[in-house]
Design a protein around this motif. Structure first.
Motif, PDB file in Angstrom:
ATOM      1  N   ARG A 447     -10.791 -18.180 -29.263  1.00  0.00           N
ATOM      2  CA  ARG A 447     -10.155 -19.478 -29.534  1.00  0.00           C
ATOM      3  C   ARG A 447      -8.821 -19.300 -30.238  1.00  0.00           C
ATOM      4  O   ARG A 447      -7.843 -19.995 -29.939  1.00  0.00           O
ATOM      5  N   LEU A 448      -8.766 -18.375 -31.171  1.00  0.00           N
ATOM      6  CA  LEU A 448      -7.521 -18.129 -31.898  1.00  0.00           C
ATOM      7  C   LEU A 448      -6.443 -17.580 -30.976  1.00  0.00           C
ATOM      8  O   LEU A 448      -5.256 -17.917 -31.118  1.00  0.00           O
ATOM      9  N   LYS A 449      -6.829 -16.726 -30.041  1.00  0.00           N
ATOM     10  CA  LYS A 449      -5.843 -16.202 -29.089  1.00  0.00           C
ATOM     11  C   LYS A 449      -5.311 -17.313 -28.196  1.00  0.00           C
ATOM     12  O   LYS A 449      -4.125 -17.329 -27.847  1.00  0.00           O
ATOM     13  N   ASN A 450      -6.184 -18.241 -27.820  1.00  0.00           N
ATOM     14  CA  ASN A 450      -5.714 -19.416 -27.076  1.00  0.00           C
ATOM     15  C   ASN A 450      -4.743 -20.236 -27.909  1.00  0.00           C
ATOM     16  O   ASN A 450      -3.735 -20.750 -27.400  1.00  0.00           O
ATOM     17  N   ALA A 451      -5.051 -20.365 -29.194  1.00  0.00           N
ATOM     18  CA  ALA A 451      -4.168 -21.126 -30.082  1.00  0.00           C
ATOM     19  C   ALA A 451      -2.801 -20.464 -30.195  1.00  0.00           C
ATOM     20  O   ALA A 451      -1.770 -21.149 -30.291  1.00  0.00           O
ATOM     21  N   LEU A 452      -2.763 -19.144 -30.183  1.00  0.00           N
ATOM     22  CA  LEU A 452      -1.478 -18.436 -30.232  1.00  0.00           C
ATOM     23  C   LEU A 452      -0.617 -18.772 -29.023  1.00  0.00           C
ATOM     24  O   LEU A 452       0.614 -18.772 -29.097  1.00  0.00           O
ATOM     25  N   ASN A 453      -1.279 -19.063 -27.911  1.00  0.00           N
ATOM     26  CA  ASN A 453      -0.558 -19.431 -26.693  1.00  0.00           C
ATOM     27  C   ASN A 453      -0.306 -20.929 -26.599  1.00  0.00           C
ATOM     28  O   ASN A 453       0.153 -21.416 -25.559  1.00  0.00           O
ATOM     29  N   GLY A 454      -0.623 -21.655 -27.661  1.00  0.00           N
ATOM     30  CA  GLY A 454      -0.391 -23.091 -27.678  1.00  0.00           C
ATOM     31  C   GLY A 454      -1.431 -23.897 -26.941  1.00  0.00           C
ATOM     32  O   GLY A 454      -1.241 -25.094 -26.697  1.00  0.00           O
ATOM     33  N   GLN A 455      -2.538 -23.268 -26.560  1.00  0.00           N
ATOM     34  CA  GLN A 455      -3.592 -23.973 -25.835  1.00  0.00           C
ATOM     35  C   GLN A 455      -4.514 -24.661 -26.826  1.00  0.00           C
ATOM     36  O   GLN A 455      -5.017 -24.027 -27.763  1.00  0.00           O
ATOM     37  N   ASP A 456      -4.742 -25.947 -26.590  1.00  0.00           N
ATOM     38  CA  ASP A 456      -5.589 -26.709 -27.490  1.00  0.00           C
ATOM     39  C   ASP A 456      -6.995 -26.141 -27.494  1.00  0.00           C
ATOM     40  O   ASP A 456      -7.503 -25.679 -26.477  1.00  0.00           O
TER      41      ASP A 456
END
Length: 530
Positions: A447-456
């Protein structure tokens, strides 16, 4: 002649008997020290020997002369387990407290940023936009409310919140500028907002900046919560019977042998602890991955376009968009209100960083410090109990006597304990509670890696309690209408297939049980769906 020999033998026997008894009495040392020690641990002295007895009855300690009965051995073994589990819980609580402190500090800082930004907007918009703002202030306050709810973990779609804000702002401004044309122009412009782009590029810029910042911030605090929950649950995992025996042998068997001052050899203690904490050490890889990813997120929040720059500049961005629209009204409809001047001069951007309540760099340092936690536990727990000083290696307790400890030190983790000489472990049966927490770490890192890519990141409502991490993430009424930001409900019972009967085998680390795979399958499927 035969009768003479018999009489002589009896006479000699009577002479030797007292001598043999005296020799036995000289060997049987007093048990006064362990009696005092045992009583001090809270046990009754009933049945405790006054002097050493033969130790054939012992099942854990060496079977030489001893001051311990079977009951004493059992009581001290159980005590060694309780004390060890207490140490693990204390160590876990210390880390939990640190994580909860970092959460509270960052959470307070982030909410203070939102409050200051909201106050700044109100203070600057009143003199700059006058009635245009005062009559439509609800639009702006609703935006900040929704942003707070999103950060808190409510079921709010951030993209929809921002899109709705710009549409509502457009409607209010057209209505305020030219009420007689309100109905016709409102419907036309609202439907073609993407084509007309009355606010210029600002909505897209704000959307990108706000989304990246809020997704990162929400994921960051969720990572702190999950970390604390993992520590809490793992710290409560009971020690195995084999670990209890090893702890007893290392800790209290010297007392039974009359060697109360003997301290464990360093390598001996390491092997005992590595064996006892083999499953915990398997958290190391995913724990480090999570910490590293959280540090990357923290760098994003603390960078040039960091959290404070984005949030404090929001009023200026909105005012800039409003000015763009008002300047372009004549191009949209020549009959609408004419341009009202350069409003940018009346509002300055809050570009300076707020004096931070918490340094994100400090949080990063704490995350870096906690990375080796699980594999460092053995050395930490051994640090104040092993023998030290000159000649300590030859005079320390090695599990049998005062002598050098010869076996090599094992590696970290369950698979590395296949040849552990101190703790017998079945490496084919990992602890399922700890395996579930490893999976939670993997999911959170994803989830954090998705957040780094700006993904909700969608944090589903689990109706669980995060009090274990001390976070108090949603305690006011403002979050009541939506799901709270909470840790996954790993406490809930999950139905797994029964593990097959299997003798304790020190097998290869490559061996895997189908039952373990089937236990982890639901969590793996969840991870793949993220």
């Amino acid at each position: 002649m035969d009768s003479f020999i018999l009489v002589a033998a009896l006479a000699l026997g009577s002479l030797w008997a007292p001598a043999s008894a005296d020799k036995w009495n000289s060997k049987a040392r007093s048990c006064s020290d362990i009696r005092q020690f045992y009583f001090g641990k809270g046990f009754a002295l009933d049945g405790v020997p006054q002097s050493e007895i033969s130790g054939e009855h012992l099942r854990i300690c060496p079977q030489g002369y001893t001051c311990c009965t079977s009951d004493m051995e059992d009581n001290l073994a159980a005590l060694s387990r309780r004390e060890m589990e207490g140490l693990l819980k204390n160590a876990g609580r210390s880390l939990q407290t640190s994580l909860a402190g970092q959460y509270k500090a960052f959470d307070g800082y982030f909410l203070e940023l939102l409050n200051r930004s909201s106050i700044s907007l109100q203070e600057t918009f009143i003199p700059t936009w006058g009635s245009l703002y005062s009559q439509n202030s609800q639009v702006f306050s609703d935006l900040y409310t929704d942003l707070r709810h999103y950060y808190r973990g409510s079921n709010v779609n951030l993209e929809e919140v921002l899109n709705e804000f710009w549409v509502r702002l457009l409607e209010k401004l057209f209505h305020q500028a030219n009420k007689q044309y309100f109905i016709d122009y409102l419907e036309c412009v609202s439907k073609q907002i993407e084509t007309l782009r009355p606010f210029g590029e600002t909505p897209r810029t704000v959307k990108t900046m706000i989304t990246r910042t809020f997704v990162a911030a929400r994921s960051f605090v969720q990572g702190l919560v999950i970390s604390g929950e993992v520590v809490r649950k793992v710290s409560q995992v009971p020690l195995s019977q084999e670990c209890m025996k090893a702890m007893m042998r290392m800790t209290y068997c010297p007392h039974c042998r009359g060697m109360a001052s003997a301290r464990p050899c360093a390598n001996y203690c390491s092997n005992v602890m590595k064996g006892c904490l083999a499953n915990q050490a398997d958290l190391n890889t995913e724990w480090r991955h999570l910490a590293e990813t959280m540090m990357q997120v923290a760098d994003r929040l603390d960078g040039a376009a960091g959290v404070d720059s984005v949030i404090l500049a929001l009023p200026y961005r909105i005012s800039e968009a409003m000015a763009t629209m008002m300047d372009s009204i004549e191009n949209i409809n020549s009959k609408l209100f004419q341009a009202c001047g350069n409003l940018r001069d009346g509002l300055e951007a809050s570009s300076g960083k707020m004096e931070k309540l918490v340094s994100v760099t400090d949080v990063t340092m704490r995350l870096r410090d906690m990375q080796p936690y699980w594999v460092s536990l053995p050395s930490v727990l051994c640090s104040d109990r092993v023998a030290t000083g000159t000649g300590a290696e030859d005079k320390c307790w090695n599990g049998m006597n005062r002598a050098r400890y010869l076996p090599e030190v094992m590696g970290d983790g369950l698979a590395s304990q296949i040849n552990n000489p101190e703790v017998e472990i079945d490496i084919t049966k990992p602890d399922m509670t700890i395996r579930q927490q490893i999976m939670q770490l993997k999911i959170m890192t994803h989830r954090l890696k998705n957040a780094l890519n700006g993904q909700d990141v969608d944090f589903q409502d689990t109706s669980d309690d995060v009090s274990g991490s001390g976070s108090g993430m949603c305690t006011d009424d403002s979050c009541s209408r939506s799901p709270r930001l909470v840790a996954p409900a790993t406490d809930r019972p999950v139905l797994y297939p029964y593990l097959p009967e299997n003798k304790e085998v020190k097998g290869s680390a490559a061996r895997r049980l189908p039952s373990v795979a089937s236990c982890l399958l639901p969590l793996l499927l969840l991870l793949l769906r993220l």
